[in-house]
Design an enzyme around this catalytic site. Structure first.
Site, PDB file in Angstrom:
ATOM      1  N   ASN A 152       0.926  -1.227   0.501  1.00  0.00           N
ATOM      2  CA  ASN A 152      -0.469   0.166  -0.330  1.00  0.00           C
ATOM      3  C   ASN A 152       0.932   1.562  -0.100  1.00  0.00           C
ATOM      4  OD1 ASN A 152       0.221  -1.517   2.573  1.00  0.00           O
ATOM      5  ND2 ASN A 152      -0.075   0.110   3.072  1.00  0.00           N
ATOM      6  N   HIS A 202     -13.985  -0.479  -0.476  1.00  0.00           N
ATOM      7  CA  HIS A 202     -13.399   0.864  -0.699  1.00  0.00           C
ATOM      8  C   HIS A 202     -12.078   1.241  -1.454  1.00  0.00           C
ATOM      9  CE1 HIS A 202     -10.647   2.014   2.576  1.00  0.00           C
ATOM     10  NE2 HIS A 202     -11.242   0.917   3.033  1.00  0.00           N
ATOM     11  N   CYS A 326      -2.223   5.370   8.107  1.00  0.00           N
ATOM     12  CA  CYS A 326      -2.303   4.321   9.064  1.00  0.00           C
ATOM     13  C   CYS A 326      -1.555   5.426   9.929  1.00  0.00           C
ATOM     14  CB  CYS A 326      -2.359   3.494   8.989  1.00  0.00           C
ATOM     15  SG  CYS A 326      -3.489   2.704   7.972  1.00  0.00           S
TER      16      CYS A 326
HETATM   17  C1  LIG Z   1      -6.650  -0.388   3.103  1.00  0.00           C
HETATM   18  C2  LIG Z   1      -6.009  -1.622   2.959  1.00  0.00           C
HETATM   19  C3  LIG Z   1      -6.301  -2.882   4.279  1.00  0.00           C
HETATM   20  C4  LIG Z   1      -7.411  -2.298   5.369  1.00  0.00           C
HETATM   21  O1  LIG Z   1      -8.218  -2.304   4.757  1.00  0.00           O
HETATM   22  P1  LIG Z   1      -9.529  -1.248   5.195  1.00  0.00           P
HETATM   23  O2  LIG Z   1     -11.090  -2.036   5.044  1.00  0.00           O
HETATM   24  O3  LIG Z   1      -9.933   0.012   5.044  1.00  0.00           O
HETATM   25  O4  LIG Z   1      -9.552  -1.648   6.888  1.00  0.00           O
HETATM   26  C5  LIG Z   1      -5.954  -3.613   4.486  1.00  0.00           C
HETATM   27  N1  LIG Z   1      -4.315  -3.823   3.929  1.00  0.00           N
HETATM   28  C6  LIG Z   1      -4.473  -2.859   2.473  1.00  0.00           C
HETATM   29  C7  LIG Z   1      -2.972  -3.256   1.458  1.00  0.00           C
HETATM   30  C8  LIG Z   1      -5.220  -1.531   2.571  1.00  0.00           C
HETATM   31  O5  LIG Z   1      -4.369  -1.113   1.731  1.00  0.00           O
END
Ligand SMILES: *Cc1c(COP(=O)(O)O)cnc(C)c1O
Length: 400
Positions: A152, A202, A326
């Site tokens: 991410n 999302h 985060c």
């Molecule tokens: C955004 C994300 C998550 C968490 O997903 P949510 O639906 O926001 O809890 C987990 N892993 C990765 C790689 C992400 O980018």
């Protein structure tokens, strides 16, 4: 003022067609899917159809392998804790990588406290995992391997299928966090050779608060939300029907336009990267140049705090991120960049720009126009930049 959104890895707007598909399930068709009557059955049918669509889009064998959850984080927690609990008697060793999302990383820290042993596989300077390192870390106590599909923060795409092949030969369960990759690049559970896979709506133009954990038939996994018999006793709680319908619709739309979006977004990404590297000194691209998500860009600007850069860009109407959403808000540099062997100072100067399908070259040109001024101004205020007089950061030797 223009408002430009370069933060699609944090979240995306909900596609209008997805909103349209969801609306009836808020009021007109409001039944509880567990009810026997007509109102309930209508909603049960909507969930069943969504499950079939998701299974097909992921190349899963059966709809029953799809578990709807409340988020990508929940899917990650369920995979790790569910398998840890179910296979505890068999072994207590879990393998993951050093650059996972916090939903995996922090769950591993929790499991360590519960007596599990976790191996964190290191990554190369480009953020890539060597499948051989996974192989060498296996012991006869290993019950699960969890490696993310795409990162991410720096967008690196891991060799999941290669890792999957060597784990399948040894019958060891394999989970991948595909929250960043689903909807951006092709994701097929049989091509990736995974037993479990997490995704979140999302991140691909669907609604917030709904995710999926794919669990291959026959996988032993305990549930940790108890109550009703929803999701075949694997996750209690009345289903988020509108969200589930929206997730399926968003996934279908994203995969339908995948190839075309991949090409256009990759072109924009490459243009932005090349122009920034050309126009600005003392900037480096974090992550692999080619094995990365179409929309991901992650730079480190030397002698600059990522946070100040973000605020200055925000004043110009440009929304970006430093590291992951985060991590921002805390002063600790990202464990992902540190895991790639990047020193603290350089990690602090990181800026993540993640492009989506609505971004244009005009927006990128505006960014390229305002960026040099901002960088010069911030560097002008930095005592480090002054005294170092453009000496390369010397603290950046890899510690591994
Ligand atoms: C955004 C994300 C998550 C968490 O997903 P949510 O639906 O926001 O809890 C987990 N892993 C990765 C790689 C992400 O980018």
């Amino acid at each position: 003022m223009e408002r430009i959104y370069f933060d699609h890895a944090a979240t995306t707007p909900v596609e209008p067609q997805v909103v349209t598909a969801m609306i009836p399930y808020f009021s007109q068709s409001f039944g509880n899917p567990s009810s026997i009557h007509w109102f309930g059955r209508e909603n049960r049918k909507a969930i069943d159809e969504a499950r079939t669509v998701v299974a097909r889009e992921l190349g899963a064998g059966e709809p029953s392998e799809i578990i709807f959850t409340g988020s990508g984080s929940e899917s990650d927690n369920m995979a790790l804790k569910g398998v840890a609990s179910a296979l505890r008697k068999k072994g207590n060793h879990i393998i993951t990588s050093a650059i996972e999302h916090h939903a995996i990383f922090d769950t591993c820290k929790y499991l360590e406290k519960q007596g599990f042993e976790i191996t964190y596989i290191p990554v190369s300077e480009a953020g890539l995992i060597d499948p051989l390192d996974v192989k060498n870390a296996l012991t006869d106590k290993t019950i699960l391997v969890s490696i993310m599909h795409a990162n991410n923060e720096v967008g690196t795409i891991q060799p999941i299928a290669e890792i999957g092949r060597l784990l399948r030969e040894r019958k060891i369960l394999f989970h991948t966090d595909a929250v960043q990759s689903v909807g951006s690049i092709p994701v097929n559970v049989n091509e990736l050779l995974v037993d479990m896979l997490s995704l979140s709506a999302h991140k691909f133009y669907g609604p917030k608060g709904v995710g999926v954990l794919y669990v291959r038939k026959g996988t032993l996994i305990d549930s940790f939300i108890h109550g009703g018999s929803q999701e075949r006793n694997r996750r209690a709680g009345t289903e988020n029907v509108a969200g589930i319908v929206g997730l399926a619709k968003a996934l279908q739309l994203a995969n339908g336009n995948l190839a075309a979006n991949q090409v256009t977004i990759t072109e924009l990404r490459n243009y932005l990267i090349e122009e920034v590297l050309r126009r600005i000194d003392h900037v480096r691209l974090n992550g692999d140049r080619s094995k990365r998500l179409p929309g991901n860009i992650n730079f480190s600007f030397e002698y600059i705090e990522g946070e100040s850069l973000l605020l200055s860009l925000d004043l110009k109407g440009i929304a970006a991120s430093s590291g992951s959403a985060c991590t921002s808000g805390s002063l600790e540099p990202s464990h992902v960049l540190l895991g790639m062997g990047i020193c603290h100072e350089i990690a602090h100067g990181s800026l993540r720009l993640t492009l989506g399908k609505s971004n244009t070259k005009t927006e990128i040109d505006y960014f390229l126009e305002v960026l040099p001024e901002i960088v010069n101004k911030l560097r002008g205020m930095s005592p480090l930049y002054d005294s170092a007089v453009r000496k390369e950061c010397s603290g950046c030797t890899r510690t591994k």
